[in-house]
Design a protein around this motif. Structure first.
Motif, PDB file in Angstrom:
ATOM      1  N   VAL A  22      37.584  35.531  30.069  1.00 40.60           N
ATOM      2  CA  VAL A  22      38.431  36.188  29.208  1.00 40.60           C
ATOM      3  C   VAL A  22      39.867  36.587  30.005  1.00 40.60           C
ATOM      4  N   ALA A  55      37.673  32.418  20.898  1.00 40.36           N
ATOM      5  CA  ALA A  55      37.843  33.567  20.030  1.00 40.36           C
ATOM      6  C   ALA A  55      37.842  35.110  20.799  1.00 40.36           C
ATOM      7  N   PRO A  56      38.044  36.041  20.239  1.00 38.17           N
ATOM      8  CA  PRO A  56      38.828  35.990  19.049  1.00 38.17           C
ATOM      9  C   PRO A  56      40.486  35.637  18.960  1.00 38.17           C
ATOM     10  N   GLY A 102      40.872  41.079  21.501  1.00 40.37           N
ATOM     11  CA  GLY A 102      39.932  40.940  22.372  1.00 40.37           C
ATOM     12  C   GLY A 102      40.101  41.540  23.654  1.00 40.37           C
ATOM     13  N   CYS A 103      40.726  42.741  23.609  1.00 45.12           N
ATOM     14  CA  CYS A 103      40.824  43.188  25.281  1.00 45.12           C
ATOM     15  C   CYS A 103      39.472  43.787  25.555  1.00 45.12           C
ATOM     16  N   PRO A 104      39.156  43.678  26.798  1.00 51.13           N
ATOM     17  CA  PRO A 104      37.730  43.736  27.325  1.00 51.13           C
ATOM     18  C   PRO A 104      37.487  45.185  27.581  1.00 51.13           C
ATOM     19  N   ILE A 108      38.221  47.539  25.676  1.00 51.55           N
ATOM     20  CA  ILE A 108      37.983  48.312  24.304  1.00 51.55           C
ATOM     21  C   ILE A 108      36.684  47.842  23.904  1.00 51.55           C
ATOM     22  N   THR A 109      35.557  48.992  23.478  1.00 53.64           N
ATOM     23  CA  THR A 109      34.461  48.519  22.783  1.00 53.64           C
ATOM     24  C   THR A 109      34.415  49.285  21.371  1.00 53.64           C
TER      25      THR A 109
END
Lengths: 579, 189
Positions: A337, A371-372, A540-542, A544-545
C-alpha cells in the motif's frame, strides 16, 4: 586466506565490476537490479551514474567501450526493452573495451509488469547470454563475461533473476585486475553502422556465434556433473540449486552460456543419460533448441512457463513424492500500500472526489489502482500514461478526455514521459497531465535522478527544473501545487479539465520515506465529535483503524501528521498534536 | 549437520532485511555455509514480506518451502498465521503479538481474524512476545524486531556472545547500545 564475505547477488556483481577493472557504469534503477549501482559507489575506481533511462545508460556504456575501457550498464528486464535500439546494433559493432549488460529478470513478478525472458532477447539481438546460479558465480561469471566480450568482440548479457539478485551467499573476494585502456583507433567499417558496413558486420556476427557455440564445450561456465545416468538434467541459473537440493545424485549439465548453446556438449550429455529433463524457469529456450536438433527431452510438459521454480516441483514431478502440505490458513490478503503520509494518496483522494479516470504509469503510485483508492484505469510501461491519454483523445475526442487525467512520477516523467508530452504539444492535444513529484525514484528505494540535484554518489549537481522544462515545450498552463492542498488541487484540476489545451499540474511534496524527514506531530481522533461517517477511512491510510463501534484509532507510530484525514473530516473529529 | 531453515515474516517496513542479515552474519561467524533470500522493491511498501535464511554444512536452495521451516520468526501475528503451514510439525514459532491491519481490513473488505494466537499455539510449539511493549519500555520502539530476535535466539544453537558480536557489527553504529539492550530483554523473556 582469501577473504570471504556474504553478499547478495547484486553486491557480488558490483564486486565483480571492481575486480574486472571496469571503468564506467551507467544504469536506471529497476527492481531487481538497483543495488548493483548502489553498491558500486563504494569503489572509487569505477565511475558509476544514474542515467534518465536504460537506452541512455546502454549508450553511455557503448561509448566507454568504444573508447577502449571495460564498461557496463545495469537494468531490469523491461529496461532492456527501452535499450533495445542500441543493443541490436551494438552486436554488429562489437566492442573495444569489454562491454557487459546486466539484465535482471523477474520470474514471479515480485515488482514487474510482465515476466519476459531475457534469454530470448539475447537470441533475437544475437548477443551472447551468460547466467550464474549463486552469488559467487555472479561475481565470477561477470568477470568471465568481460574476457568473452573482448575475445569474441561482442557485448555480453549477464542475465540474473530476482531470486539470484536478492539472495545472499558466500563469496571469495579477489584483487582488482589492471584495467584495460586500449588506445583509440578510428574504424569506420566497424563503428559506423550504415547499410554498406552493416551488411558485412552481420556476417561477422553469425560467424562469432557459430564459433562460440563450438568453443562453449570447453568454457568453464558450462559444467558437466556425471553421476547416476538414469536421469540427466540440463539446467541453468537458480533452477540448478533446486536440482542439487532434490536430486544430488542425478547427472547434471549446468549451462552458464545460454546463447549460443554449446551444441556438442549438449549432444554428448544427452547421449549418456536415459532420460533427459530440461529444468529452466520461464520460456523453453534450451528445450526448443535441443528438440530442434532431434534430441528427445522433457521440459514444459512437466514444468510451467510461469513464476519461480521450486524444489517441491521436482519432488513431485521427478521423484513422484506426494508433497503433503498442510492447508494454508484462510486469512486476509496484505497487498502493498501507499505509506501513511504519502502525497500520492492526497492527490488520489481529489481525483476520486471528482470521479475522474486516470491513465497510470510505473511507480509507487501504481498502487493507487487497488481498493479503496481504485483511481487508476490503465498501466502499461514507463512513460505510457501521457501517450496513452493522447491516444484516447484522438480516438474519442476532447470532450471524452475531460473525464480523464494522466498521472506519472517525476523520475518516470524524465525517463520517457517527456517524449510523450512533446507529442501532446505537437499534435494539439487538450488533456491534463499530473506529475506526482515526490523528489525521488520511490518504488525502487529512493534513488536520485536528474531533477533531484544529487548524483548517484550523493554529490550536489544541476537539477533539471521540471516546471521550466515543460514551459520550454510551449505549454502555457503549468502549475506547481502542494499535494496536500486538496482544495487548491481540486480547483485547478476542474479548471484545467475544461480547458482546450494541454495542461500540466506538478504536485510537489517529497516522499515521506526520504532520509532527513522529521515528523514532530501526529493526528489524534477527537472521538466525541466523530459521526462515524467513514470519510477519513476512504483513502485507505494504513495508520487508521476502524473500531468496533464505528469510531477510529490512529497508530501514533505510523502517523506522519500529513493531515489528509483532518481535511476530509467535516466534524472536527481529528486534530493534530505534538508526538 | 542437517540444514537449519529459518523464515522471517512481517509487514514491509518492520525490519525483516536487517534481521536476516544478522542471522546470515551469525552463520558466517559460526563457520556455516549460508544462503539468504530477501524481498526488495514493491512488496516492502506495507505488504506481506518473507525472508528465508538457511545454514548448514552445504546449502544449495536459497528458499525454504512449505513444510520445511524449523524456526518461524513473525513480526506480526496475522503474518505468522499466513505462513504457519510452512513450519515443520516439530518446528518453533516466535510471534510478536502485534496487530497491523492490512489494507483489505482498513477499507472494510474483510475482518482481522480473532483468536490467531490460540490457533498458532494449538498447532505448533510457540513463543508469544509482546515486543513492542518491551521496546517502548527501554525507549526504543524501533528495536522491537531485535527483541523478537532475542526471544528467538533460544531456539537456535549460537552462544549469546556470538549474537552480541554480530549485532554490534551489523546494526547502524548509533543504534548498537539500544539494540543490544533490546536483544537481552528479548533473550530474558
Amino acid at each position: 586466506m582469501a577473504q570471504q564475505k556474504i553478499l547478495i547477488g547484486n553486491e557480488a556483481i558490483a564486486r565483480g565490476a571492481y575486480e574486472a577493472g571496469v571503468k564506467v557504469s551507467s544504469a536506471y534503477p529497476g527492481t531487481p537490479s538497483t543495488e548493483i549501482s548502489e553498491k558500486l559507489v563504494q569503489y572509487e575506481e569505477v565511475y558509476c551514474e544514474w542515467a534518465p533511462n536504460e537506452k541512455v545508460a546502454v549508450e553511455v556504456a557503448c561509448g566507454a567501450s568504444m573508447s577502449g575501457v571495460r564498461s557496463m550498464a545495469c537494468m531490469k528486464h523491461v529496461g532492456l526493452n527501452v535499450a533495445s535500439d542500441p543493443i541490436y546494433t551494438m552486436s554488429y559493432i562489437g566492442v573495444t573495451g569489454g562491454l557487459v549488460l546486466v539484465v535482471a529478470d523477474d520470474p514471479g513478478m515480485y515488482s514487474s509488469q510482465n515476466e519476459q525472458d531475457t534469454r530470448m532477447i539475447g537470441r533475437a539481438s544475437m548477443i551472447p547470454v551468460v547466467e550464474p546460479s549463486d552469488s559467487q558465480e555472479a561475481k565470477d561469471f561477470f568477470k568471465y563475461a568481460f574476457d568473452l566480450s573482448e575475445k569474441y568482440d561482442t557485448p555480453i548479457i549477464l542475465r540474473t533473476t530476482t531470486r539470484l539478485a536478492h539472495s545472499q551467499g558466500m563469496v571469495t573476494l579477489e584483487d582488482r585486475c589492471e584495467p584495460v585502456d586500449i588506445p583509440y583507433e578510428k574504424n569506420v567499417a566497424k563503428n559506423v553502422m550504415v547499410p554498406a558496413n552493416a551488411i558485412k558486420r552481420h556476417l561477422v556476427v553469425e560467424d562469432r556465434l557459430n564459433r562460440m557455440a563450438i568453443d562453449g564445450a570447453d568454457m568453464p561456465i558450462n559444467k558437466v556433473e556425471m553421476n547416476d545416468t538414469k536421469i540427466g538434467f540440463i539446467t541453468c541459473g537458480i533452477a540448478y540449486q533446486y536440482v542439487k537440493e532434490v536430486c544430488p545424485n542425478a547427472s547434471v549439465l549446468k549451462l552458464g552460456l545460454l546463447n549460443p548453446l554449446p551444441k556438442k556438449l549438449i549432444e554428448d550429455f544427452a547421449s549418456k543419460v536415459d532420460r533427459l529433463i530440461i529444468f529452466e524457469e520461464l520460456e523453453p529456450v534450451i528445450e526448443e533448441q535441443v528438440k530442434s536438433w532431434g534430441i528427445k527431452c522433457e521440459g514444459k510438459e512437466l514444468f510451467t512457463r510461469q513464476g519461480e521454480y521450486s524444489a517441491n516441483m521436482l519432488r513431485e514431478k521427478i521423484l513422484g513424492q506426494a508433497v503433503e502440505l498442510e492447508e494454508a490458513a484462510n486469512v486476509p490478503a496484505r497487498p502493498p500500500v501507499l505509506c501513511p503520509g504519502c502525497p500520492h494518496r492526497s492527490v488520489y483522494s481529489v481525483l476520486n472526489k471528482l470521479k475522474l479516470h486516470a491513465a497510470g504509469d510505473i511507480g509507487c503510485y501504481t498502487l493507487g489502482a487497488s481498493a479503496p483508492l481504485s483511481v487508476l484505469d490503465t498501466t502499461i510501461c514507463m512513460g505510457s500514461s501521457i501517450s496513452s491519454l493522447h491516444g484516447m483523445e484522438k480516438a474519442k475526442g476532447k470532450e471524452y478526455i475531460k473525464k480523464w487525467v494522466a498521472v506519472i512520477g517525476d523520475s518516470t516523467f524524465l525517463h520517457t514521459g517527456v517524449n510523450s508530452l512533446m507529442n501532446m504539444v505537437y499534435n494539439k492535444a487538450t488533456g491534463t497531465v499530473i506529475i506526482l513529484d515526490n523528489s525521488t525514484t520511490g518504488m525502487t528505494g529512493h534513488q536520485e535522478h536528474a531533477a533531484t540535484g544529487k548524483t548517484l554518489q550523493g554529490e550536489p549537481t544541476y537539477a533539471i527544473d521540471i516546471y521550466n522544462l515543460i514551459k520550454a515545450m510551449g505549454i502555457e498552463h503549468v502549475y506547481e501545487i502542494n499535494a496536500f492542498d486538496t482544495a487548491e488541487l481540486e480547483r485547478v484540476i476542474k479548471e484545467e479539465q475544461e480547458r482546450d489545451e494541454v495542461s500540466v499540474i506538478i504536485t510537489k511534496s517529497p516522499c515521506v520515506l526520504l532520509k532527513g524527514n522529521v515528523f514532530p506531530d501526529k493526528c489524534v481522533p477527537v472521538t466525541e465529535n466523530c459521526k462515524k461517517c467513514g470519510a477519513c477511512l476512504r483513502p485507505g491510510c494504513p495508520a487508521i483503524t476502524k473500531n468496533a463501534d464505528g469510531t477510529i484509532s490512529i497508530d501514533e507510530n505510523m502517523c506522519n501528521a500529513c493531515g489528509l484525514c483532518m481535511q476530509l473530516c467535516k466534524f472536527g473529529a481529528i486534530k493534530k498534536e505534538a508526538k | 549437520m542437517a540444514t537449519t531453515n529459518i523464515m522471517i515474516v512481517g509487514v514491509g517496513g518492520q525490519g525483516t532485511l536487517l534481521t536476516s542479515r544478522i542471522l546470515g552474519n551469525l552463520a558466517v561467524v559460526a563457520g556455516y555455509d549460508v544462503k539468504i533470500s530477501e524481498v526488495h522493491g514493491l512488496s516492502q511498501r506495507g505488504g506481506s514480506v518473507v525472508t528465508y535464511v538457511r545454514y548448514g554444512e552445504s546449502v544449495a536452495e536459497p528458499i525454504v518451502e512449505a513444510g520445511q521451516v524449523d524456526v518461524l520468526i513473525a513480526f506480526e501475528r496475522l503474518e505468522a498465521l499466513r505462513y504457519l503451514h510452512y513450519v515443520k510439525k516439530d518446528g518453533t514459532v516466535i510471534v510478536n503479538n502485534q496487530r497491523i491491519d492490512p489494507i483489505t481490513v482498513v477499507s472494510g473488505q474483510t475482518e482481522y481474524p480473532e483468536g490467531i494466537i490460540d490457533t498458532i499455539t494449538s498447532r505448533r510449539k510457540t513463543l508469544v512476545v509482546d515486543a513492542m511493549d518491551v521496546a517502548k519500555a527501554i525507549g526504543s520502539p524501533k528495536s522491537f524486531n531485535i527483541v523478537v530476535l532475542g526471544a528467538a535466539a533460544k531456539s537456535m544453537d549460537y552462544t549469546v556472545e556470538q549474537w552480541e558480536d554480530v549485532i554490534k557489527n551489523t546494526v547502524p553504529p548509533k543504534t548498537v547500545e539500544k539494540n543490544l539492550e533490546a536483544f537481552r530483554k528479548g533473550y530474558d523473556l
